[in-house]
Design a protein around this motif. Structure first.
Motif: not given
Length: 154
Positions: A31, A85, A88
């Motif tokens: 991330t 998530e 992403n």
């Protein structure tokens, strides 16, 4: 096709895996620190010190998406439980998919890199537009983060 209970049970088991310490560290690295600007950056990561982290995150989400694609987990329930998530993770690879797939291609295997995650994400309404928007958001966030973390002259 799985029942709602079976889908929920598998989603909870996947969540429990995400709580594992090394996978948490890998997800945080992916991330915050994994910001590829090319397919070569992805390949360099696979060959570098963060290879294990990259493979942990991408293989986790590819595995989870394969469960959805094979009917073990309901797509809507999966996306309701994991709205951000998987998108992403995928969006950081999306611009380079064609090139990555040509790099990883094998005449003995017709599987394509990240095909399960792509199939799940592309079912979202306006998926391509969402991915483009998210890429822009990530680019802006990286610019702000770099500016905020630059050493100020004394």
């Amino acid at each position: 096709m799985s029942s709602e209970y079976e889908s929920a049970d598998l989603i909870i088991k996947l969540y429990e895996l995400r709580r594992e310490e090394k996978l948490r560290a890998a997800r945080e690295w992916y991330t915050k620190d994994f910001q590829p600007a090319s397919a070569q950056d992805v390949l360099d990561t696979l060959r570098g010190e963060h290879s294990a982290y990259f493979r942990m995150v991408t293989s986790y989400w590819e595995m989870a998406a394969s469960f959805v694609n094979h009917g073990a987990i309901d797509w809507k329930m999966f996306m309701d439980a994991n709205p951000g998530e998987p998108v992403n993770v995928f969006v950081k690879l999306y611009p380079y998919l064609g090139e990555l797939r040509s790099m990883f291609a094998s005449e003995y295997d017709d599987a394509q890199a990240f095909q399960h995650l792509e199939q799940v994400i592309m079912q979202l309404p306006n998926a391509k537009e969402r991915l483009e928007e998210r890429m822009g958001q990530f680019k802006e966030a990286r610019t702000r983060w770099k500016a905020a973390n630059q050493i100020q002259p004394a």
